[in-house]
Design a protein around this motif. Structure first.
Motif, PDB file in Angstrom:
ATOM      1  N   ASP A 176       0.819  -1.207   0.000  1.00 51.67           N
ATOM      2  CA  ASP A 176       0.000   0.000   0.000  1.00 51.67           C
ATOM      3  C   ASP A 176       0.858   1.264   0.000  1.00 51.67           C
ATOM      4  O   ASP A 176       1.986   1.267   0.490  1.00 51.67           O
ATOM      5  N   GLY A 177       0.283   2.330  -0.497  1.00 44.95           N
ATOM      6  CA  GLY A 177       0.995   3.600  -0.512  1.00 44.95           C
ATOM      7  C   GLY A 177       1.335   4.101   0.870  1.00 44.95           C
ATOM      8  O   GLY A 177       2.313   4.832   1.054  1.00 44.95           O
ATOM      9  N   SER A 178       0.564   3.728   1.877  1.00 45.04           N
ATOM     10  CA  SER A 178       0.824   4.172   3.245  1.00 45.04           C
ATOM     11  C   SER A 178       1.947   3.402   3.909  1.00 45.04           C
ATOM     12  O   SER A 178       2.384   3.767   5.000  1.00 45.04           O
ATOM     13  N   ASP A 179       2.398   2.335   3.263  1.00 43.82           N
ATOM     14  CA  ASP A 179       3.440   1.507   3.873  1.00 43.82           C
ATOM     15  C   ASP A 179       4.817   2.069   3.584  1.00 43.82           C
ATOM     16  O   ASP A 179       5.629   1.470   2.869  1.00 43.82           O
ATOM     17  N   ALA A 180       5.092   3.244   4.153  1.00 44.22           N
ATOM     18  CA  ALA A 180       6.406   3.878   4.036  1.00 44.22           C
ATOM     19  C   ALA A 180       7.208   3.554   5.273  1.00 44.22           C
ATOM     20  O   ALA A 180       6.673   3.199   6.304  1.00 44.22           O
ATOM     21  N   ALA A 181       8.533   3.691   5.167  1.00 39.16           N
ATOM     22  CA  ALA A 181       9.405   3.465   6.319  1.00 39.16           C
ATOM     23  C   ALA A 181      10.518   4.475   6.277  1.00 39.16           C
ATOM     24  O   ALA A 181      11.217   4.618   5.292  1.00 39.16           O
ATOM     25  N   GLY A 182      10.710   5.187   7.417  1.00 36.10           N
ATOM     26  CA  GLY A 182      11.777   6.173   7.483  1.00 36.10           C
ATOM     27  C   GLY A 182      11.608   7.233   6.414  1.00 36.10           C
ATOM     28  O   GLY A 182      10.561   7.860   6.273  1.00 36.10           O
ATOM     29  N   ASN A 183      12.639   7.410   5.589  1.00 39.68           N
ATOM     30  CA  ASN A 183      12.580   8.384   4.511  1.00 39.68           C
ATOM     31  C   ASN A 183      12.099   7.776   3.203  1.00 39.68           C
ATOM     32  O   ASN A 183      12.128   8.417   2.164  1.00 39.68           O
ATOM     33  N   SER A 184      11.681   6.514   3.262  1.00 43.47           N
ATOM     34  CA  SER A 184      11.198   5.856   2.052  1.00 43.47           C
ATOM     35  C   SER A 184       9.910   6.505   1.584  1.00 43.47           C
ATOM     36  O   SER A 184       9.136   7.051   2.363  1.00 43.47           O
ATOM     37  N   LEU A 185       9.658   6.437   0.298  1.00 45.77           N
ATOM     38  CA  LEU A 185       8.432   6.985  -0.258  1.00 45.77           C
ATOM     39  C   LEU A 185       7.283   5.991  -0.193  1.00 45.77           C
ATOM     40  O   LEU A 185       6.163   6.316  -0.538  1.00 45.77           O
ATOM     41  N   GLY A 186       7.554   4.773   0.256  1.00 45.86           N
ATOM     42  CA  GLY A 186       6.510   3.795   0.467  1.00 45.86           C
ATOM     43  C   GLY A 186       6.054   3.112  -0.807  1.00 45.86           C
ATOM     44  O   GLY A 186       6.770   3.037  -1.792  1.00 45.86           O
ATOM     45  N   GLY A 187       4.825   2.586  -0.781  1.00 49.38           N
ATOM     46  CA  GLY A 187       4.295   1.886  -1.928  1.00 49.38           C
ATOM     47  C   GLY A 187       3.778   2.846  -2.981  1.00 49.38           C
ATOM     48  O   GLY A 187       3.508   4.020  -2.714  1.00 49.38           O
ATOM     49  N   VAL A 188       3.610   2.334  -4.187  1.00 53.22           N
ATOM     50  CA  VAL A 188       3.117   3.181  -5.274  1.00 53.22           C
ATOM     51  C   VAL A 188       1.619   3.412  -5.157  1.00 53.22           C
ATOM     52  O   VAL A 188       1.056   4.221  -5.890  1.00 53.22           O
ATOM     53  N   GLY A 189       0.967   2.725  -4.254  1.00 58.52           N
ATOM     54  CA  GLY A 189      -0.470   2.910  -4.088  1.00 58.52           C
ATOM     55  C   GLY A 189      -1.300   1.926  -4.877  1.00 58.52           C
ATOM     56  O   GLY A 189      -2.485   2.139  -5.105  1.00 58.52           O
ATOM     57  N   GLY A 190      -0.694   0.832  -5.291  1.00 52.25           N
ATOM     58  CA  GLY A 190      -1.413  -0.212  -5.993  1.00 52.25           C
ATOM     59  C   GLY A 190      -1.567   0.067  -7.475  1.00 52.25           C
ATOM     60  O   GLY A 190      -1.243   1.153  -7.975  1.00 52.25           O
ATOM     61  N   MET A 191      -2.049  -0.936  -8.183  1.00 55.35           N
ATOM     62  CA  MET A 191      -2.290  -0.848  -9.615  1.00 55.35           C
ATOM     63  C   MET A 191      -3.678  -1.423  -9.916  1.00 55.35           C
ATOM     64  O   MET A 191      -4.278  -2.075  -9.067  1.00 55.35           O
TER      65      MET A 191
END
Length: 739
Positions: free
Chosen positions: A414-429
């Protein structure tokens, strides 16, 4: 142990006075010396008292508050330790730290470093009681004479390091005070704490604590990290020249850094060797041999963080995010980050390296070095537990790390699954037709048969179509008589005819899916089935997918591959939904379990017979439906569904055996929409007029699963009841379509 009181003629003050006379020290300097001496007098007197009296003096002097601020396990668990992320088999995925430190016991340290540090920093360490009166007056004499000499014992230095480390751990870096910056009051408080600590702990405990906490440079805190950084050896294997060099380094980590100032470092090392000879730790031959040994470094810089993980970079980020968002590890995100980066945690995960390696190799082979940056990903869930077993994609987090392109985004989560300074998920397709089994589950949940024939020739569902719904109005329409609308389309023109629900699914016919919707007793059963399978928007798990809108029924909303794999795992587990988990246990620096994720499953989220019947239909996808074009066969019972969005730029196969459920994706993970069509493209030297799920994502799924299925349950699926799967009706045209 009793302490002998020095006689007036030999005590440190009188020796200092004689020194002053011999060297011509002025009366003014001597007066200054006496003032400083008076400030330390109470402590020096206290050092001669019995242990109980010393403790009372320390407490009465106001240091109890300071002592209480030190961690209870001050010697056994220094702060700012390295956190390790481990795979299920115990292999290391990554390390994370603010300060590179690995705590070890004293018996894991070479005598060469223990002797060297005592000889150069505090040669009377085993004689004094935390502070060294003789050392203090010796330093005062040198200072008054215009020179400079430190008087802090190893115990005092340890106290200073621990107080500063605890300030840093609390985010109070600005309050850190170094030895040369201390005023008289701070120095006295430090001395009181040193006395108290030595009354409570042994010399070996103090020495071990000091060597575990002291900084050697910005990349190495503690002797184990320093040994690995400068020499690529463990602390227990340090040679005499190596131990002497590191012992000399603590006095000025920047000044004596052998990577920057090799001559200064050697001079300092040789000074340490002189001290070791002088105080009887080595003999002359050992001294001379060590002095004649050139500095020989084998620098091994630490590579911390998920970006440097040798396996599963993006899974690592996903795991860290689970802790970062869990209040069990701290009240705020900052507190949780501090625990991750400085808490010395051991994070044990669900990742199976036996699957992760092949998954990574497969996505790299699918679309490794492609200048157009087409994405390829695989993610596997274990049905019945929710364990995430592998997570791979064809990009890397840093340049020069192998095949693929650089991206900080995780394609699988999921897009909300970021960690630290990571931008996380693309938000699905857009999952396309891989959403059709949800409608099938709703159909079967109402007790209807896969053999029932529906009118797939019907293409028009207008604004006022009489959908049966009990929860909310159905939104949208397909009607070419309405402006800006069109009739429902299939991928190919010759599938507009009556057919069984089963055939409509395995051939992936849009009009058959809508005919099934029209035959439902309650349109809301589709939403209920999706919710039971854990389907949600790719932006985050708290945002439900909306299946009250007709366009979304065919997979137009973005969903993450992890979510799709886990939804199909519900079919494989006979209707039991298990929330995805990635962490089996989290231990603190002392090995105490402080967290983890247990499997959380809901048996019967879907009716077991419904799940079994869905599986029975999805098996046909691979034997005579849209998946027949996938040339590789697993050779074990399997089921799957293909999917392609309307622009052919997001394509899928989501499939499973009894023991593994995997979502395979190929396409544009960045949601370029109609500006980035999956048509007339070349991938790995092969030209595709249009990409469908069976063409690239399909072989990727099958080739990976061929090697993985034997490691987990790959037996027969449970048979569904006959009333749900009675023999198919007329088979219709024999062509096979991809979707």
């Amino acid at each position: 142990m009793s302490k002998e009181v020095p006689s007036p003629s030999t005590s440190a003050p009188f020796r200092a006075l004689n020194l002053f006379r011999a060297t011509g020290i002025t009366l003014g300097r001597f007066t200054g010396f006496l003032v400083v001496s008076a400030l330390c007098g109470a402590l020096l007197a206290g050092l001669m008292m019995p242990a109980a009296a010393v403790t009372e003096t320390v407490v009465a002097g106001g240091s109890s508050a300071l002592t209480s601020n030190l961690p209870n396990d001050v010697f056994s668990a220094p702060p700012a330790q390295m956190t390790r992320v481990l795979a299920a088999d115990g292999s290391q995925i990554a390390t994370l730290f603010n300060e590179n430190r690995t705590r070890i016991s004293l018996d894991q340290m070479s005598p060469n470093i223990k002797d060297a540090i005592v000889a150069i920093e505090d040669y009377r360490f085993y004689q004094h009681g935390g502070i060294d009166p003789e050392g203090i007056f010796r330093a005062l004499a040198v200072d008054v004479a215009g020179g400079h000499q430190g008087a802090s014992t190893l115990t005092q230095q340890y106290v200073t390091n621990m107080l500063n480390e605890n300030l840093i751990a609390q985010g109070k870096d600005a309050q850190v005070v170094l030895n040369g910056q201390k005023g008289v009051e701070q120095k006295i408080q430090e001395m009181k704490l040193a006395i108290g600590l030595e009354e409570k702990y042994s010399k070996d405990q103090v020495l071990a604590g000091y060597l575990n906490v002291v900084g050697f440079n910005a990349n190495a805190y503690g002797i184990q990290a320093a040994s690995q950084y400068f020499f690529s050896v463990d602390a227990k294997d340090l040679t005499l020249p190596q131990g002497a060099l590191l012992a000399g380094l603590v006095n000025g980590p920047s000044l004596y850094d052998p990577t920057v100032h090799p001559e200064a470092a050697k001079a300092r090392r040789d000074l340490v060797l002189d001290a070791m000879l002088q105080h009887g730790y080595i003999d002359q031959q050992q001294h001379d041999d060590a002095v004649n040994t050139p500095i020989q470094l084998k620098v091994n810089p630490p590579k911390q963080g998920c970006a440097y993980a040798p396996q599963a970079q993006y899974f690592c980020d996903y795991v860290i995010h689970q802790i970062e968002n869990d209040p069990a590890y701290g009240d705020t995100v900052d507190q949780r980050d501090q625990k991750i980066m400085a808490g010395g945690l051991t994070i044990k995960t669900t990742l199976d390296p036996r699957l992760q390696g092949p998954a990574q190799a497969q996505v790299d082979a699918t679309a490794g070095a492609n200048p157009d940056k087409w994405g390829a990903s695989l993610v596997t869930i274990e049905p019945g537990t929710g364990k995430v077993l592998s997570m791979a994609q064809n990009s890397r987090k840093l340049p020069g790390q192998g095949a693929g392109f650089v991206s900080d985004y995780n394609f699988n989560v999921d897009g909300s699954d970021a960690a630290g300074n990571s931008l996380g998920g693309v938000g699905g397709m857009q999952p396309g037709s891989t959403m059709k089994p949800v409608t099938l589950a709703a159909w079967l949940g109402e007790g209807k048969s896969t053999n029932q024939i529906v009118d797939a020739s019907k293409r028009r569902y207008g604004i006022y179509y009489p959908w049966k719904t009990t929860c909310h109005p159905v939104q949208g329409w397909f009607d070419s008589t309405v402006r800006d609308s069109s009739d429902l389309q299939n991928d190919e023109p010759n599938w507009y005819r009556p057919m069984t629900v089963r055939e409509g699914i395995y051939q992936s016919i849009n009009t058959a899916t809508f005919a099934s919707l029209a035959g439902l007793n309650d349109f809301c059963d589709v939403q209920r089935a999706a919710d039971a399978m854990g389907l949600h928007l790719g932006s985050g798990k708290d945002e439900k997918i909306d299946l009250s809108t007709l366009g979304n029924i065919l997979g137009s909303q973005n969903v993450a591959p992890l979510t799709m794999a886990n939804a199909f795992a519900t079919f494989a587990a006979n209707g039991a939904y298990c929330a995805p988990i990635s962490i089996t246990e989290v231990d603190d620096a002392q090995g105490k379990k402080i967290g983890g994720q247990a499997s959380s499953c809901q048996a019967g989220a879907l009716k077991p017979d419904v799940a079994k019947a869905v599986t029975n239909v999805l098996q046909d996808v691979l034997t005579k439906g849209s998946g027949l074009l996938i040339p590789q066969k697993l050779g074990v019972p399997d089921a799957a569904k293909t999917g392609t969005n309307e622009w052919n730029n997001q394509t899928w196969v989501v499939g499973y055996t009894k023991g593994l459920a995997t979502a395979s994706f190929f396409g544009d993970p960045f949601n370029g929409g109609p500006t980035r069509l999956g048509r007339n493209i070349t991938v790995n030297g092969k030209f595709y007029p249009a990409v469908d799920g069976a063409y690239i994502a399909g072989p990727q799924w099958a080739q990976y699963m061929q090697g993985a299925v034997g490691l987990y349950d790959h037996g027969n699926f449970d048979a569904p009841p006959q009333n749900l799967i009675s023999a198919p009706g007329a088979p219709g045209p024999q062509q096979t379509k991809a979707n």
